[in-house]
Design a protein around this motif. Structure first.
Motif, PDB file in Angstrom:
ATOM      1  N   SER A 329    -104.256  36.407  27.587  1.00 17.96           N
ATOM      2  CA  SER A 329    -105.530  36.203  26.880  1.00 17.96           C
ATOM      3  C   SER A 329    -105.910  34.732  26.808  1.00 17.96           C
ATOM      4  CB  SER A 329    -105.431  36.782  25.470  1.00 17.96           C
ATOM      5  OG  SER A 329    -106.601  36.524  24.732  1.00 17.96           O
ATOM      6  N   MET A 330    -104.944  33.869  26.467  1.00 20.41           N
ATOM      7  CA  MET A 330    -105.231  32.433  26.381  1.00 20.41           C
ATOM      8  C   MET A 330    -105.653  31.875  27.739  1.00 20.41           C
ATOM      9  SD  MET A 330    -104.837  31.268  23.253  1.00 20.41           S
ATOM     10  CE  MET A 330    -104.391  29.540  23.299  1.00 20.41           C
ATOM     11  N   GLY A 331    -104.992  32.316  28.806  1.00 19.29           N
ATOM     12  CA  GLY A 331    -105.366  31.879  30.145  1.00 19.29           C
ATOM     13  C   GLY A 331    -106.758  32.349  30.525  1.00 19.29           C
ATOM     14  N   GLY A 332    -107.095  33.588  30.182  1.00 20.51           N
ATOM     15  CA  GLY A 332    -108.411  34.127  30.489  1.00 20.51           C
ATOM     16  C   GLY A 332    -109.524  33.365  29.802  1.00 20.51           C
ATOM     17  N   ILE A 333    -109.324  33.048  28.511  1.00 22.31           N
ATOM     18  CA  ILE A 333    -110.348  32.305  27.765  1.00 22.31           C
ATOM     19  C   ILE A 333    -110.503  30.891  28.317  1.00 22.31           C
ATOM     20  CG2 ILE A 333    -110.913  31.276  25.540  1.00 22.31           C
ATOM     21  CD1 ILE A 333    -111.424  34.243  25.632  1.00 22.31           C
ATOM     22  N   ALA A 334    -109.384  30.214  28.572  1.00 24.39           N
ATOM     23  CA  ALA A 334    -109.445  28.846  29.099  1.00 24.39           C
ATOM     24  C   ALA A 334    -110.130  28.812  30.461  1.00 24.39           C
ATOM     25  CB  ALA A 334    -108.037  28.267  29.201  1.00 24.39           C
ATOM     26  N   GLY A 335    -109.789  29.771  31.294  1.00 26.56           N
ATOM     27  CA  GLY A 335    -110.407  29.837  32.616  1.00 26.56           C
ATOM     28  C   GLY A 335    -111.891  30.128  32.545  1.00 26.56           C
ATOM     29  N   SER A 336    -112.295  31.016  31.644  1.00 30.36           N
ATOM     30  CA  SER A 336    -113.717  31.360  31.493  1.00 30.36           C
ATOM     31  C   SER A 336    -114.536  30.161  31.040  1.00 30.36           C
ATOM     32  CB  SER A 336    -113.876  32.504  30.489  1.00 30.36           C
ATOM     33  OG  SER A 336    -113.291  33.684  30.981  1.00 30.36           O
ATOM     34  N   GLN A 337    -113.945  29.336  30.162  1.00 33.11           N
ATOM     35  CA  GLN A 337    -114.647  28.132  29.719  1.00 33.11           C
ATOM     36  C   GLN A 337    -114.940  27.201  30.895  1.00 33.11           C
ATOM     37  OE1 GLN A 337    -111.822  26.771  26.788  1.00 33.11           O
ATOM     38  NE2 GLN A 337    -112.948  27.667  25.082  1.00 33.11           N
ATOM     39  N   ALA A 398     -94.728  29.200  29.561  1.00 30.01           N
ATOM     40  CA  ALA A 398     -95.668  30.109  30.236  1.00 30.01           C
ATOM     41  C   ALA A 398     -97.109  29.768  29.882  1.00 30.01           C
ATOM     42  CB  ALA A 398     -95.357  31.553  29.862  1.00 30.01           C
ATOM     43  N   LEU A 399     -97.365  29.407  28.631  1.00 32.51           N
ATOM     44  CA  LEU A 399     -98.721  29.048  28.208  1.00 32.51           C
ATOM     45  C   LEU A 399     -99.213  27.793  28.918  1.00 32.51           C
ATOM     46  CD1 LEU A 399     -99.028  29.677  24.353  1.00 32.51           C
ATOM     47  CD2 LEU A 399    -100.545  30.513  26.154  1.00 32.51           C
ATOM     48  N   VAL A 400     -98.349  26.784  29.019  1.00 31.03           N
ATOM     49  CA  VAL A 400     -98.744  25.555  29.709  1.00 31.03           C
ATOM     50  C   VAL A 400     -99.080  25.859  31.174  1.00 31.03           C
ATOM     51  CG1 VAL A 400     -97.992  23.283  30.490  1.00 31.03           C
ATOM     52  CG2 VAL A 400     -97.434  24.056  28.177  1.00 31.03           C
ATOM     53  N   ILE A 401     -98.206  26.618  31.828  1.00 27.00           N
ATOM     54  CA  ILE A 401     -98.429  26.970  33.235  1.00 27.00           C
ATOM     55  C   ILE A 401     -99.748  27.715  33.407  1.00 27.00           C
ATOM     56  CG2 ILE A 401     -97.595  28.416  35.145  1.00 27.00           C
ATOM     57  CD1 ILE A 401     -94.726  27.800  34.128  1.00 27.00           C
ATOM     58  N   ASN A 402    -100.004  28.708  32.545  1.00 25.66           N
ATOM     59  CA  ASN A 402    -101.195  29.545  32.707  1.00 25.66           C
ATOM     60  C   ASN A 402    -102.479  28.785  32.378  1.00 25.66           C
ATOM     61  OD1 ASN A 402    -102.292  31.958  33.550  1.00 25.66           O
ATOM     62  ND2 ASN A 402    -102.263  32.893  31.531  1.00 25.66           N
ATOM     63  N   LEU A 403    -102.445  27.928  31.357  1.00 25.64           N
ATOM     64  CA  LEU A 403    -103.662  27.182  31.020  1.00 25.64           C
ATOM     65  C   LEU A 403    -104.016  26.148  32.087  1.00 25.64           C
ATOM     66  CD1 LEU A 403    -103.449  28.622  28.269  1.00 25.64           C
ATOM     67  CD2 LEU A 403    -104.144  26.473  27.204  1.00 25.64           C
ATOM     68  N   VAL A 439    -100.740  35.230  36.937  1.00 27.27           N
ATOM     69  CA  VAL A 439     -99.973  33.999  36.724  1.00 27.27           C
ATOM     70  C   VAL A 439     -99.298  34.017  35.355  1.00 27.27           C
ATOM     71  CG1 VAL A 439    -100.147  31.494  36.403  1.00 27.27           C
ATOM     72  CG2 VAL A 439    -101.366  32.588  38.281  1.00 27.27           C
ATOM     73  N   GLY A 440    -100.026  34.457  34.337  1.00 31.82           N
ATOM     74  CA  GLY A 440     -99.461  34.509  32.988  1.00 31.82           C
ATOM     75  C   GLY A 440     -98.271  35.442  32.885  1.00 31.82           C
ATOM     76  N   PHE A 441     -98.419  36.642  33.424  1.00 34.06           N
ATOM     77  CA  PHE A 441     -97.308  37.611  33.368  1.00 34.06           C
ATOM     78  C   PHE A 441     -96.129  37.148  34.215  1.00 34.06           C
ATOM     79  CE2 PHE A 441    -100.730  41.015  32.544  1.00 34.06           C
ATOM     80  CZ  PHE A 441    -100.600  40.859  31.174  1.00 34.06           C
TER      81      PHE A 441
END
Length: 453
Positions: A329-337, A398-403, A439-441
């Motif tokens: 979810s965090m990756g999706g929101i960051a990417g959408s921005q 994982a959060l750092v990698i995905n963001l 990527v997140g998973f």
């Protein structure tokens, strides 16, 4: 004050019309429709009505008003009403249309019907419409109106004024006259405001503006809109490759382009057409949405397949199943921005090859900083929740990698899609969500597999 009063009166008429419809007083409805509402208000009312009520209202509109109302309707609804008319009825309706509006309308009809309608027109009008129809509708040629007033540079202002007085009225949005040579080559523009305060004995050449750049006939409508916005234009000349004047584009058509582009960007994010009818029938609505739902199902299956690769790890550490939606979810929101920012920058012409590298570096650093910030927050919450330092460290990494991945993909993806002539607004969000999920998973479950194996 007058404008506010007129809007208030229009709202009151719409309320009266709604009450009359509810009570079945069709004569009163017809009187309000044809005597109190403007064509744009009638079009808005039609678009705001369910199909059965819409058909009833259309039948109550006076024949003299139908053409003007059609010009304000969305393509979807206008196409439906046009399909109910024969060639002669169409010819009667479009009698007073401008060439660009008529071309837009005809493009929604079958070729055989277009030909029948053109044959009912006089020679001059037919040539004007055929000129516009010969260009794609999303170019300057498709937007232009061939109804222009031109003057020669060697005549006096007094002669121009006497020439204008011979017209019963000027074409709409005429803020300048177009100066051309005898071969119709574009030379410059003669603003009416400047002409009115000039010495009548002066020649057009002495008064005209020559620093005006004409619009190439093949320029895309989006770039035309950008030019109008940047230079505060009301109208602009359109020329062919040789510089010969073909017509002009006016601000009312550019406003339509801006609105359509905005609708397109908004609706494309959900896989919908910008002309989607709010009150379209169930079957039509379902059919249009089914394709997009199918595409999303495929992307969801891809993400699920990635999760399936780590089934044994998830079975061992139940906390992974609880926390992994956070990473995606965090990756999706960051990417959408990032994706939204880049698509907007592309739309207004701010992004080019010269500044892409800077933008990519900025988004990369932003991804790292946000990744570190929220990784610390989520890691702390995870350690307190599950009393496990390792799970906190894994989800932080994982959060750092995905963001970071989301920021990079959100920047590069729309540029790549545009280079392949694929609409970034339509395809970008689906691809981005798939990438950030995968990527997140992979990052979260892969790291967990390494440390918990």
């Amino acid at each position: 004050m007058t404008d506010i009063l007129e809007k208030s009166q229009a709202r009151q008429r719409l309320r009266s019309l709604s009450e009359a419809l509810d009570s079945g007083a069709l004569k009163q409805v017809a009187r309000i429709l044809n005597g109190g509402l403007s064509p744009s208000d009638i079009a808005h009312l039609l678009e705001s009505s369910p199909p059965r009520q819409r058909a009833l209202l259309w039948n109550l509109v006076d024949k003299d008003l139908e053409g003007e109302v059609l010009q304000y309707l969305s393509d979807d609804i206008r196409g439906y009403f046009l399909s109910q008319l024969n060639a002669q009825e169409l010819a009667d309706i479009i009698e007073d249309f401008e060439s660009d509006d008529l071309a837009d309308l005809l493009q929604q009809l079958p070729d055989t019907v277009i030909q029948e309608v053109l044959e009912t027109m006089d020679e001059q009008d037919r040539q004007r419409v055929e000129e516009v129809l010969s260009y794609p509708e999303d170019t300057a040629g498709g937007l232009m109106n061939t109804d222009t007033i031109t003057v020669r540079p060697d005549i006096s202002i007094d002669v121009v004024l006497r020439y204008l007085r011979r017209h019963r009225n000027l074409p709409p949005m005429t803020d300048s006259l177009i100066v051309v040579s005898r071969r119709d080559d574009f030379i410059g523009m003669l603003p009416i405001t400047k002409m009115l305060v000039s010495n009548p004995a002066s020649t057009v050449r002495e008064v005209m503006d020559t620093d005006i750049e004409p619009i190439p006939v093949s320029l895309s409508d989006t770039k035309v809109a950008t030019l109008f916005e940047r230079y505060d234009l009301i109208s602009a000349p359109v020329v062919n490759e040789e510089g010969r004047l073909l017509g002009r584009i006016t601000i009312d058509d550019v406003v339509d382009v801006i609105r359509e582009d905005a609708d397109h960007s908004l609706m494309s994010m959900a896989g919908l057409d910008e002309d989607e009818d709010t009150f379209a029938p169930v079957w039509k609505t379902s059919r249009r949405r089914a394709v997009w739902l199918g595409i999303n199902l495929i992307t969801a299956l891809i993400a699920s397949a990635v999760i399936g690769l780590f089934e044994e790890t998830i079975a061992k550490v139940v906390a992974l199943a609880v926390l992994m939606p956070i990473v995606a979810s965090m990756g999706g929101i960051a990417g959408s921005q990032t994706l939204t920012l880049v698509i907007r920058g592309m739309a207004v012409g701010q992004i080019s090859g010269a500044n892409v590298r800077w933008l990519l570096n900025r988004e990369f650093l932003s991804g790292i900083l946000n990744g570190l910030l929220w990784a610390a927050v989520v890691a702390g919450a995870a350690m307190l929740w599950f009393q496990d330092v390792m799970i906190g460290a894994i989800i932080a990494a994982a959060l750092v990698i995905n963001l970071v991945a989301a920021a990079l993909v959100g920047t590069v993806l729309p540029l790549f899609l545009k280079s392949r002539n694929i609409d970034p607004a339509l395809a970008g969000s689906v691809i981005l969500t798939t990438v950030t999920d995968v990527v997140g998973f992979m990052a979260f479950l892969g790291l967990a597999t390494i440390f918990y194996a």
